[in-house]
Design a protein around this motif. Structure first.
Motif, PDB file in Angstrom:
ATOM      1  N   UNK A 229     -14.319  30.681  33.862  1.00 27.64           N
ATOM      2  CA  UNK A 229     -14.336  29.256  33.539  1.00 27.64           C
ATOM      3  C   UNK A 229     -13.126  28.904  32.682  1.00 27.64           C
ATOM      4  N   UNK A 230     -12.425  27.836  33.075  1.00 27.62           N
ATOM      5  CA  UNK A 230     -11.245  27.373  32.364  1.00 27.62           C
ATOM      6  C   UNK A 230     -11.471  25.936  31.890  1.00 27.62           C
ATOM      7  N   UNK A 231     -10.989  25.644  30.679  1.00 26.26           N
ATOM      8  CA  UNK A 231     -11.042  24.296  30.134  1.00 26.26           C
ATOM      9  C   UNK A 231      -9.647  23.690  30.218  1.00 26.26           C
ATOM     10  N   UNK A 232      -9.563  22.534  30.897  1.00 26.01           N
ATOM     11  CA  UNK A 232      -8.280  21.870  31.115  1.00 26.01           C
ATOM     12  C   UNK A 232      -8.251  20.583  30.293  1.00 26.01           C
ATOM     13  N   UNK A 233      -7.213  20.417  29.463  1.00 25.16           N
ATOM     14  CA  UNK A 233      -7.041  19.216  28.647  1.00 25.16           C
ATOM     15  C   UNK A 233      -5.614  18.730  28.772  1.00 25.16           C
ATOM     16  N   UNK A 234      -5.437  17.417  28.962  1.00 26.26           N
ATOM     17  CA  UNK A 234      -4.104  16.822  29.017  1.00 26.26           C
ATOM     18  C   UNK A 234      -4.008  15.739  27.950  1.00 26.26           C
ATOM     19  N   UNK A 246      -9.792  14.655  27.318  1.00 28.22           N
ATOM     20  CA  UNK A 246     -10.989  15.406  27.006  1.00 28.22           C
ATOM     21  C   UNK A 246     -11.071  16.613  27.917  1.00 28.22           C
ATOM     22  N   UNK A 247     -11.864  17.607  27.567  1.00 23.18           N
ATOM     23  CA  UNK A 247     -11.893  18.836  28.362  1.00 23.18           C
ATOM     24  C   UNK A 247     -12.539  18.630  29.720  1.00 23.18           C
ATOM     25  N   UNK A 248     -11.961  19.246  30.730  1.00 19.67           N
ATOM     26  CA  UNK A 248     -12.514  19.286  32.076  1.00 19.67           C
ATOM     27  C   UNK A 248     -12.666  20.753  32.477  1.00 19.67           C
ATOM     28  N   UNK A 249     -13.747  21.072  33.162  1.00 19.74           N
ATOM     29  CA  UNK A 249     -14.055  22.470  33.478  1.00 19.74           C
ATOM     30  C   UNK A 249     -13.627  22.791  34.901  1.00 19.74           C
ATOM     31  N   UNK A 250     -12.861  23.855  35.033  1.00 15.62           N
ATOM     32  CA  UNK A 250     -12.446  24.388  36.327  1.00 15.62           C
ATOM     33  C   UNK A 250     -12.869  25.850  36.386  1.00 15.62           C
ATOM     34  N   UNK A 251     -13.596  26.209  37.425  1.00 11.56           N
ATOM     35  CA  UNK A 251     -14.085  27.580  37.575  1.00 11.56           C
ATOM     36  C   UNK A 251     -13.460  28.208  38.805  1.00 11.56           C
TER      37      UNK A 251
END
Length: 366
Positions: A229-234, A246-251
């Motif tokens: 699981x990865x947390x993506x924030x821009x 805000x954080x978005x989850x990419x698995x």
């Protein structure tokens, strides 16, 4: 109203009465009003209108509306309408105001410009179009840059629009979204991807969009190498003012596994059955089950996808469903449920029919 009675001599029966209502009045648009403050600082994002009709109507969609804009730096776009099925007297329409501004006080208005097939429940077509309320965006230097998004419908992974949270077994090479082009806005978007491995960097904000190339990419080969699981924030800023997605989850889940199982009970129209599923983990280490989906197939007379549906999807517990090596039977609260639809057409062809359930799923290495 129609009344019928019988009479014999001076004796009369009580009347039998039938009543109909005839509606020949065409519905109209009562108002299109703002649901957000009428003067919005140039944060530029999503704005909403409430569209009210004189009576409940159906067939209302985004194609019935248009946006009238002045002074925006990029084209606005209609986003959504709710409810998506009528009849209803009120619908909420949302739109994005586009990236940035080219004037000091740009405006955005929603119009019902195409009556289309909008009608009331009696079948009367909508009577006329309507000019709606206008938003005025106050362009100021602070916070005059916030238009950064990485949300459903405006985010790209590998160049394709996706919805977060995202579970995939495909190599991930890029992530993107929209950004601000206002005076004082940073020309770049900062991106942070944290998980089993980390990636950070910046992406240029070009024509209202940004694309961040992952280096190295999140690999899907060999299976399991970058799983997790990865947390993506821009973020995009201007001095002390920062806009964040805000954080978005990419698995990333690439490990294949085997699922076997069947319905607990015989299905009848309208009935629901748990699936008892057994997962086989072929590895000498534990895996995290990210998703399990069910597909139906059957004889043409009793088509699986037409007559059957998933009434409860796979619902892993918090932290994911960890399965050790070998076979594990899923608890009913975790496994999907299936339902036989109760259709308005005869379903006799489904009697004694066998429906094949096909399972697909994604797993990652914890």
């Amino acid at each position: 109203t129609f009344r019928v009675l019988a009479q014999s001599g001076s004796t009369q029966s009580a009347p039998t009465i039938r009543t109909w209502s005839i509606d020949a009045t065409r519905p109209t648009v009562a108002s299109i009003t703002r649901l957000d403050p009428p003067s919005v600082t140039a944060a530029f994002g999503t704005v909403r209108w409430l569209v009210s009709f004189s009576e409940p109507v159906v067939n209302v969609g985004l194609a019935n509306f248009s946006l009238a804009a002045t002074g925006l730096g990029g084209p606005p776009a209609l986003l959504s309408i709710s409810p998506n099925a009528g009849p209803s007297t009120a619908y909420t329409v949302s739109a994005t105001s586009g990236p940035g501004t080219s004037s000091s006080n740009p405006t955005l208005r929603l119009d019902l410009s195409n009556t289309g097939t909008i009608r009331d429940v009696a079948g009367n077509n909508l009577n006329g179009t309507f000019t709606g309320a206008t938003y005025t965006f106050i362009a100021t230097s602070v916070p005059a840059f916030i238009s950064l998004t990485m949300i459903n419908g405006s985010t790209t992974v590998n160049g394709s629009t996706i919805v977060f949270p995202l579970t995939t077994n495909v190599q991930v090479s890029s992530i993107g979204g929209s950004c601000a082009m206002l005076p004082g806005s940073n020309a770049t978007v900062s991106v942070s991807i944290t998980g089993p491995t980390n990636r950070t960097g910046t992406a240029p904000c070009t024509s209202g969009t940004w694309v961040f190339a992952l280096s190295p990419v999140l690999r899907n080969s060999p299976p399991g190498i970058d799983d997790g699981n990865y947390t993506v924030t821009a973020t995009q800023g201007n001095g002390s003012n920062v806009a964040t997605t805000g954080p978005r989850v990419l698995t990333l889940a690439t490990l294949p596994f085997t699922v076997n199982g069947n319905a607990v009970s015989v299905l009848r129209p309208g009935s629901v059955s748990d699936l008892i599923l057994t997962v086989y983990n072929p590895y000498n280490f534990s895996i995290r089950i990210e998703s399990i989906t069910v597909a139906f197939s059957g004889p043409s007379a009793c088509d699986g996808p037409t007559n059957f549906t998933v009434s409860r999807v796979f619902t892993p517990p918090p932290g994911g469903l960890i399965v050790g090596p070998g076979s594990t039977t899923l608890a009913p609260a975790v496994a999907p449920q299936i339902q036989m639809r109760n259709l308005n057409v005869a379903q006799d062809a489904c009697k004694t029919s066998s429906i094949t359930l096909t399972y697909t799923g994604l797993a990652s290495r914890p």
